[in-house]
Design an enzyme around this catalytic site. Structure first.
Site, PDB file in Angstrom:
ATOM      1  N   GLY A  64     -79.040  32.458 -55.866  1.00  0.00           N
ATOM      2  CA  GLY A  64     -77.904  33.312 -55.491  1.00  0.00           C
ATOM      3  C   GLY A  64     -78.284  34.762 -55.269  1.00  0.00           C
ATOM      4  O   GLY A  64     -79.428  35.173 -55.498  1.00  0.00           O
ATOM      5  N   LYS A 113     -78.520  45.839 -50.750  1.00  0.00           N
ATOM      6  CA  LYS A 113     -79.563  45.217 -51.569  1.00  0.00           C
ATOM      7  C   LYS A 113     -80.017  46.254 -52.584  1.00  0.00           C
ATOM      8  O   LYS A 113     -80.428  47.357 -52.209  1.00  0.00           O
ATOM      9  CB  LYS A 113     -80.736  44.780 -50.680  1.00  0.00           C
ATOM     10  CG  LYS A 113     -81.813  44.007 -51.431  1.00  0.00           C
ATOM     11  CD  LYS A 113     -82.752  43.310 -50.463  1.00  0.00           C
ATOM     12  CE  LYS A 113     -83.897  42.630 -51.196  1.00  0.00           C
ATOM     13  NZ  LYS A 113     -84.825  41.978 -50.256  1.00  0.00           N
ATOM     14  N   GLY A 139     -80.933  43.437 -60.844  1.00  0.00           N
ATOM     15  CA  GLY A 139     -80.099  43.623 -59.654  1.00  0.00           C
ATOM     16  C   GLY A 139     -80.448  44.857 -58.843  1.00  0.00           C
ATOM     17  O   GLY A 139     -79.731  45.229 -57.915  1.00  0.00           O
ATOM     18  N   ARG A 146     -78.022  31.018 -46.079  1.00  0.00           N
ATOM     19  CA  ARG A 146     -79.390  30.491 -46.097  1.00  0.00           C
ATOM     20  C   ARG A 146     -79.371  28.969 -46.227  1.00  0.00           C
ATOM     21  O   ARG A 146     -78.336  28.389 -46.561  1.00  0.00           O
ATOM     22  CB  ARG A 146     -80.132  31.062 -47.310  1.00  0.00           C
ATOM     23  CG  ARG A 146     -80.136  32.579 -47.359  1.00  0.00           C
ATOM     24  CD  ARG A 146     -79.927  33.094 -48.778  1.00  0.00           C
ATOM     25  NE  ARG A 146     -79.733  34.542 -48.776  1.00  0.00           N
ATOM     26  CZ  ARG A 146     -80.728  35.421 -48.870  1.00  0.00           C
ATOM     27  NH1 ARG A 146     -81.965  34.998 -49.045  1.00  0.00           N
ATOM     28  NH2 ARG A 146     -80.484  36.706 -48.828  1.00  0.00           N
ATOM     29  N   ASP A 188     -84.516  29.343 -50.058  1.00  0.00           N
ATOM     30  CA  ASP A 188     -83.471  30.360 -50.214  1.00  0.00           C
ATOM     31  C   ASP A 188     -83.763  31.574 -49.353  1.00  0.00           C
ATOM     32  O   ASP A 188     -82.915  32.459 -49.214  1.00  0.00           O
ATOM     33  CB  ASP A 188     -83.342  30.784 -51.686  1.00  0.00           C
ATOM     34  CG  ASP A 188     -84.676  31.178 -52.297  1.00  0.00           C
ATOM     35  OD1 ASP A 188     -85.600  30.350 -52.251  1.00  0.00           O
ATOM     36  OD2 ASP A 188     -84.809  32.299 -52.806  1.00  0.00           O
TER      37      ASP A 188
HETATM   38  P1  AMP Z   1     -86.747  36.514 -53.733  1.00  0.00           P
HETATM   39  O1  AMP Z   1     -88.041  35.992 -54.225  1.00  0.00           O
HETATM   40  O2  AMP Z   1     -86.714  37.993 -53.499  1.00  0.00           O
HETATM   41  O3  AMP Z   1     -86.226  35.743 -52.572  1.00  0.00           O
HETATM   42  O4  AMP Z   1     -85.696  36.300 -54.931  1.00  0.00           O
HETATM   43  C1  AMP Z   1     -85.446  35.058 -55.508  1.00  0.00           C
HETATM   44  C2  AMP Z   1     -84.207  35.148 -56.343  1.00  0.00           C
HETATM   45  O5  AMP Z   1     -84.342  36.144 -57.341  1.00  0.00           O
HETATM   46  C3  AMP Z   1     -82.938  35.486 -55.578  1.00  0.00           C
HETATM   47  O6  AMP Z   1     -81.887  34.784 -56.160  1.00  0.00           O
HETATM   48  C4  AMP Z   1     -82.803  36.968 -55.806  1.00  0.00           C
HETATM   49  O7  AMP Z   1     -81.476  37.402 -55.692  1.00  0.00           O
HETATM   50  C5  AMP Z   1     -83.301  37.101 -57.235  1.00  0.00           C
HETATM   51  N1  AMP Z   1     -83.839  38.429 -57.514  1.00  0.00           N
HETATM   52  C6  AMP Z   1     -84.975  38.988 -57.053  1.00  0.00           C
HETATM   53  N2  AMP Z   1     -85.141  40.227 -57.544  1.00  0.00           N
HETATM   54  C7  AMP Z   1     -84.082  40.472 -58.345  1.00  0.00           C
HETATM   55  C8  AMP Z   1     -83.660  41.587 -59.153  1.00  0.00           C
HETATM   56  N3  AMP Z   1     -84.371  42.695 -59.254  1.00  0.00           N
HETATM   57  N4  AMP Z   1     -82.502  41.448 -59.827  1.00  0.00           N
HETATM   58  C9  AMP Z   1     -81.768  40.337 -59.754  1.00  0.00           C
HETATM   59  N5  AMP Z   1     -82.105  39.272 -59.037  1.00  0.00           N
HETATM   60  C10 AMP Z   1     -83.243  39.323 -58.338  1.00  0.00           C
HETATM   61 MG    MG Z   2     -84.713  35.920 -51.474  1.00  0.00          MG
END
Ligand code: AMP
Ligand code: MG
Length: 521
Positions: free
Chosen positions: A100, A122, A135, A199, A269
């Site tokens: 998510g 973001k 986040g 996605r 994702d």
């Molecule tokens: P990504 O590898 O960037 O595609 O992220 C994979 C998952 O981790 C997704 O659900 C992102 O929303 C979550 N995510 C990545 N970085 C953060 C963060 N700093 N805080 C919260 N969720 C994160």
């Molecule tokens: Mg991602």
């Protein structure tokens, strides 16, 4: 600032009834309502004027308090209902369950010039999907996302866009290389823009939970708004939908291979249902042509997402999407046919794309071998992909071998490594190339013109983004705009910018942020 707000996702799809911002599994819902975190000292760093214009903003709008408030999450626009999407995904080949929008918050959808755009922050704070993370996003990764999305757009690669890059004024703790050396960095917020951020994983999460009712609702919504040419109203529409997602994904991948872009984290994702490049994390650009290269240090061992593997990983991801959508159709055959089509079309489209890079128009039997051999020869010693293809268009039909070789030799990182044996192989390839272009009807000048439209002169080399980041860390944001302006015209000669048409400097070879990137962002 005028916004023609026309929300659909959070109007037509099922919402999570729980409005608390607590981390949880969210069932039977496409999203959860959430309010962005108010940043302590928001500051505008850069705006893509191109994207702003698409959205109908003029200079006054861009510099208004309302722009800053809206695109840093300081103030929720009246009559909007920000939300985070629920999706799952396969990460590095394994089902990871619910992921998510952990640090993305969708603000609203607007319609401008007959185009629908979803606006998403973001790095604007935690959501129910943040799991154990904060986040937030840091300045370095936000600069990379902002610059690269816009650069990819101007390269003609389907991509999500970026409207703005802002500082939050808050500090964010990150352990860049995951080695126990955590430090505080500047927090930043990017406003991403795309027709939709749905996605593969948005469909997968429902399938994984056996919630076919909501998967159907989401799929019908997606087709209605984003695949309007599909008019069928029976099960066949899901097959048409899958076929189109597959075609769009393949087109995007062919473009990545054309410009030497390595996404780095092709988890399901991170694959857009619209076939857009999405989630610029530890991506990188090929410098030395190397099919085995990946910038992502998190993937160093298996190199699952290496350059040469991107086409088959996209297919693997499409298999996962097919598995998710299968219950809507209950017949595996049309999915199998579509996936077979991907393989056939890939071979054809890759061949055509490579022909265009080489400046070849009509078909000759030898073309396949010429393409295989250019990649083999490029791999012999470290040879800069961008410089090689851009220089190749300077070769003339009447050139002798020596002249032709001199035109491409600047793409070698170390000419001393071009031994007698390597040179022999290049001469062999150039000999074939010269005789092949002699069979073409187009003049040298016409061929060069065509080639220069597919072989970019300027790409966001890994070290260029890092230079902008290093300066920004010291409070100087000027290079961000310089690179943004440069990359608006990647196929054009820009004589005053020739310094960016250069091989990666040696200092950047093993520098963190240049050749080595982690998922920490
Ligand atoms: P990504 O590898 O960037 O595609 O992220 C994979 C998952 O981790 C997704 O659900 C992102 O929303 C979550 N995510 C990545 N970085 C953060 C963060 N700093 N805080 C919260 N969720 C994160
Ligand atoms: Mg991602």
């Amino acid at each position: 600032m005028k916004l023609n707000i026309q929300d659909t996702f959070n109007q037509e799809l099922p919402a999570d009834p729980n409005k608390n911002n607590t981390r949880r599994q969210v069932m039977e819902a496409c999203y959860s309502f959430v309010t962005p975190k108010i940043p302590s000292h928001p500051k505008l760093v850069h705006v893509s004027t191109e994207m702003a214009n698409e959205l109908g903003f003029d200079n006054l709008d861009i510099n208004s308090q309302s722009f800053l408030d809206t695109f840093t999450g300081s103030r929720v626009t009246p009559n909007t209902h920000p939300y985070a999407m629920c999706y799952g995904g396969h990460q590095f080949g394994h089902w990871a369950g619910q992921l998510g929008d952990g640090r993305a918050i969708n603000l609203m959808e607007v319609v401008e010039k007959n185009k629908r755009w979803a606006l998403q922050l973001k790095g604007a704070g935690a959501t129910p999907y943040s799991r154990t993370a904060d986040g937030l996003a840091v300045l370095r990764s936000s600069i990379r996302e902002h610059l690269c999305s816009e650069a990819m757009h101007h390269l003609g690669v389907p991509t999500t866009r970026s409207l703005s890059l802002c500082l939050s004024g808050d500090k964010v703790l990150r352990d860049v290389m995951y080695d126990g050396n955590a430090d505080y960095e500047k927090g930043a917020i990017v406003c991403r823009v795309a027709p939709s951020f749905i996605r593969f994983g948005n469909f997968q999460i429902f399938a994984s939970r056996g919630d076919y009712k909501n998967m159907k609702i989401l799929t019908d919504y997606t087709i209605k708004h984003f695949f309007p040419t599909i008019k069928n109203d029976d099960k066949s529409k899901y097959i048409l939908f899958f076929n189109e997602v597959l075609d769009r994904t393949l087109k995007m991948i062919i473009d990545w291979q054309r410009v030497g872009f390595v996404h780095g984290v092709m988890n399901t994702d991170n694959l857009s249902i619209l076939g857009l490049t999405i989630d610029y994390g530890p991506y990188g650009w090929l410098e030395g042509f190397d099919k085995n290269w990946t910038p992502n240090t998190t993937d160093r061992q298996n190199k699952r997402y290496r350059f040469g593997n991107q086409p088959s990983i996209a297919l693997w991801n499409l298999y996962q999407l097919a598995n998710a959508l299968f219950p809507l159709v209950e017949n595996p055959k049309p999915f199998e046919q579509a996936l077979e089509k991907y393989k056939k079309n890939y071979v054809f489209l890759f061949h055509e794309m490579m022909k265009s890079k080489l400046g070849i128009e009509h078909n000759e039997e030898e073309d396949h071998q010429l393409i295989v051999e250019v990649e083999n020869t490029l791999s012999l010693i470290e040879t800069d992909m961008t410089i090689f293809y851009r220089s190749l268009s300077n070769i003339k039909k009447s050139d002798n071998l020596k002249t032709a070789f001199n035109k491409i030799k600047d793409s070698f990182y170390d000419e001393d490594l071009c031994t007698f044996k390597v040179k022999l192989k290049w001469n062999k390839w150039l000999e074939n190339y010269l005789s092949r272009i002699q069979k073409e009807k187009l003049s040298d000048a016409e061929r060069k013109k065509n080639m220069d439209l597919v072989n970019p002169k300027y790409v966001l080399r890994n070290y260029m983004a890092q230079l902008a980041i290093d300066k920004a860390d010291q409070g100087d944001y000027s290079l961000i705009n310089k690179l943004y302006e440069l990359l608006k015209f990647p196929y054009q000669e820009q004589p005053s910018q020739e310094k960016w048409f250069a091989k990666r400097p040696e200092w950047a070879r093993h520098k963190v942020g240049c050749s080595m990137l982690s998922c920490s962002s």
